[in-house]
Write a protein that holds these residues in place. Sequence first.
Motif, PDB file in Angstrom:
ATOM      1  N   MET A 229       0.835  -1.196   0.000  1.00 33.67           N
ATOM      2  CA  MET A 229       0.000   0.000   0.000  1.00 33.67           C
ATOM      3  C   MET A 229       0.870   1.246   0.000  1.00 33.67           C
ATOM      4  O   MET A 229       1.768   1.384   0.821  1.00 33.67           O
ATOM      5  N   LEU A 230       0.601   2.116  -0.945  1.00 36.78           N
ATOM      6  CA  LEU A 230       1.214   3.430  -0.958  1.00 36.78           C
ATOM      7  C   LEU A 230       0.132   4.433  -0.602  1.00 36.78           C
ATOM      8  O   LEU A 230      -0.840   4.603  -1.367  1.00 36.78           O
ATOM      9  N   PRO A 231       0.224   5.071   0.570  1.00 37.70           N
ATOM     10  CA  PRO A 231      -0.851   5.938   1.064  1.00 37.70           C
ATOM     11  C   PRO A 231      -1.370   6.936   0.038  1.00 37.70           C
ATOM     12  O   PRO A 231      -2.567   7.166  -0.071  1.00 37.70           O
ATOM     13  N   GLY A 232      -0.484   7.498  -0.748  1.00 38.92           N
ATOM     14  CA  GLY A 232      -0.928   8.501  -1.699  1.00 38.92           C
ATOM     15  C   GLY A 232      -1.700   7.936  -2.866  1.00 38.92           C
ATOM     16  O   GLY A 232      -2.329   8.684  -3.619  1.00 38.92           O
ATOM     17  N   LEU A 233      -1.648   6.611  -3.061  1.00 38.08           N
ATOM     18  CA  LEU A 233      -2.313   5.986  -4.194  1.00 38.08           C
ATOM     19  C   LEU A 233      -3.594   5.255  -3.813  1.00 38.08           C
ATOM     20  O   LEU A 233      -4.232   4.634  -4.661  1.00 38.08           O
ATOM     21  N   VAL A 234      -3.958   5.286  -2.535  1.00 37.50           N
ATOM     22  CA  VAL A 234      -5.160   4.574  -2.086  1.00 37.50           C
ATOM     23  C   VAL A 234      -6.402   5.403  -2.375  1.00 37.50           C
ATOM     24  O   VAL A 234      -6.488   6.582  -2.008  1.00 37.50           O
ATOM     25  N   ASP A 235      -7.356   4.795  -3.036  1.00 37.60           N
ATOM     26  CA  ASP A 235      -8.640   5.446  -3.310  1.00 37.60           C
ATOM     27  C   ASP A 235      -9.571   5.148  -2.132  1.00 37.60           C
ATOM     28  O   ASP A 235     -10.388   4.237  -2.169  1.00 37.60           O
ATOM     29  N   TRP A 236      -9.434   5.949  -1.073  1.00 41.84           N
ATOM     30  CA  TRP A 236     -10.184   5.705   0.160  1.00 41.84           C
ATOM     31  C   TRP A 236     -11.684   5.734  -0.093  1.00 41.84           C
ATOM     32  O   TRP A 236     -12.419   4.848   0.366  1.00 41.84           O
ATOM     33  N   ALA A 237     -12.146   6.731  -0.803  1.00 46.01           N
ATOM     34  CA  ALA A 237     -13.581   6.847  -1.077  1.00 46.01           C
ATOM     35  C   ALA A 237     -14.078   5.673  -1.910  1.00 46.01           C
ATOM     36  O   ALA A 237     -15.178   5.153  -1.689  1.00 46.01           O
ATOM     37  N   GLY A 238     -13.254   5.245  -2.873  1.00 44.18           N
ATOM     38  CA  GLY A 238     -13.634   4.119  -3.714  1.00 44.18           C
ATOM     39  C   GLY A 238     -13.749   2.825  -2.931  1.00 44.18           C
ATOM     40  O   GLY A 238     -14.688   2.037  -3.132  1.00 44.18           O
ATOM     41  N   LEU A 239     -12.787   2.590  -2.003  1.00 42.53           N
ATOM     42  CA  LEU A 239     -12.832   1.379  -1.180  1.00 42.53           C
ATOM     43  C   LEU A 239     -14.056   1.373  -0.277  1.00 42.53           C
ATOM     44  O   LEU A 239     -14.707   0.347  -0.088  1.00 42.53           O
ATOM     45  N   GLU A 240     -14.360   2.528   0.285  1.00 42.40           N
ATOM     46  CA  GLU A 240     -15.541   2.613   1.144  1.00 42.40           C
ATOM     47  C   GLU A 240     -16.808   2.372   0.337  1.00 42.40           C
ATOM     48  O   GLU A 240     -17.736   1.683   0.784  1.00 42.40           O
ATOM     49  N   GLN A 241     -16.859   2.914  -0.863  1.00 41.92           N
ATOM     50  CA  GLN A 241     -18.019   2.721  -1.721  1.00 41.92           C
ATOM     51  C   GLN A 241     -18.170   1.251  -2.099  1.00 41.92           C
ATOM     52  O   GLN A 241     -19.293   0.718  -2.136  1.00 41.92           O
ATOM     53  N   GLU A 242     -17.059   0.571  -2.370  1.00 40.44           N
ATOM     54  CA  GLU A 242     -17.104  -0.858  -2.685  1.00 40.44           C
ATOM     55  C   GLU A 242     -17.638  -1.649  -1.501  1.00 40.44           C
ATOM     56  O   GLU A 242     -18.427  -2.592  -1.664  1.00 40.44           O
ATOM     57  N   GLY A 243     -17.190  -1.279  -0.302  1.00 41.41           N
ATOM     58  CA  GLY A 243     -17.664  -1.967   0.898  1.00 41.41           C
ATOM     59  C   GLY A 243     -19.157  -1.779   1.099  1.00 41.41           C
ATOM     60  O   GLY A 243     -19.876  -2.728   1.449  1.00 41.41           O
ATOM     61  N   ARG A 244     -19.636  -0.563   0.869  1.00 41.50           N
ATOM     62  CA  ARG A 244     -21.064  -0.299   1.023  1.00 41.50           C
ATOM     63  C   ARG A 244     -21.877  -1.080  -0.017  1.00 41.50           C
ATOM     64  O   ARG A 244     -22.948  -1.610   0.289  1.00 41.50           O
ATOM     65  N   ALA A 245     -21.353  -1.162  -1.247  1.00 47.61           N
ATOM     66  CA  ALA A 245     -22.043  -1.915  -2.297  1.00 47.61           C
ATOM     67  C   ALA A 245     -22.069  -3.405  -1.963  1.00 47.61           C
ATOM     68  O   ALA A 245     -23.070  -4.095  -2.212  1.00 47.61           O
ATOM     69  N   LEU A 246     -20.977  -3.917  -1.374  1.00 47.48           N
ATOM     70  CA  LEU A 246     -20.927  -5.323  -0.988  1.00 47.48           C
ATOM     71  C   LEU A 246     -21.976  -5.624   0.083  1.00 47.48           C
ATOM     72  O   LEU A 246     -22.671  -6.646   0.021  1.00 47.48           O
ATOM     73  N   LEU A 247     -22.110  -4.728   1.056  1.00 48.79           N
ATOM     74  CA  LEU A 247     -23.130  -4.901   2.093  1.00 48.79           C
ATOM     75  C   LEU A 247     -24.528  -4.925   1.487  1.00 48.79           C
ATOM     76  O   LEU A 247     -25.348  -5.793   1.804  1.00 48.79           O
TER      77      LEU A 247
END
Length: 283
Positions: free
Chosen positions: A189-207
């Motif tokens: 993981m490179l902190p500057g390259l993490v799409d935080w909003a995208g990961l959260e959105q994926e998690g919400r869609a999975l739920l």
Amino acid sequence: MWTARKPAPLQPGGPRRWRCAPSRRLHIATAVQDPALYMAGAIMVLPTEGWEQQRRIAEKHLADLVGTIRESHPGLLVTTEVSAGSAAEMLVRFSHSAGLVVVGNSGTGMMASVLLGSTAKTVLGSAVCPVVVWRDFADVTDSSVVVGVDGSATSEAAISHAFELASNLDVSLVAAHAWNPVSEAGGAMLPGLVDWAGLEQEGRALLTESLAGWKEKYPNVAIETVLRQGNAAHVLVELSRTTQLVVVGSHGRRSVARLVLGSTSSNLAYHAHCPVMVCKGVQ
């Protein structure tokens, strides 16, 4: 140790209990030491009188339990069994025909309050039906059931069992998903390259996708979703402080996790503050 043909009544200390169908059976089983003890390669045979005394004590204990259970569940069919030999092997054998196996989280040794008992560990790893690891916990009988959601096949089984439990107990269901940028990136993981909003959105869609259709099947169950960044085991252990049961799959989505009991379910079995149900797959 308890085994049941269908999910057993969960009665953690309050008046609320399962509304059991008459056809459901609770089988209560215990194991006593085999007459032959193996020590340092030699066989030491216990006196027959001593072994029979163990059996009689076990049978008396089971009879007392049955009397107590029948007072609160008069319509429930209860059977008992005393076996000689390994408790873990006995319970794993029962798991091939049972709907649910319930086992205590520890034995009676000096470290029992700290370590997961060897019987519970073996049953969790080898049973073919769902396993509940039971432990003493705070009286939160009216609290929700929590289910861990990660999109795997065993997570689907956990959701199914969790909805059935919540419906029978007439409590709400908390569906929790934890997203971890390290695991999603495969450990790099490179902190500057993490799409935080995208990961959260994926998690919400999975739920949302994982819970689709269940509200219609169980309209009496109120659903709350929890989406958090972090380690799944840590999130579920924290939620276990205020719930009466946590339900999870035996392993997650990664292929290597399919070879052994998953780290999340294993951590929960050790560290949760309430009973934990580990599901092996859709039955």
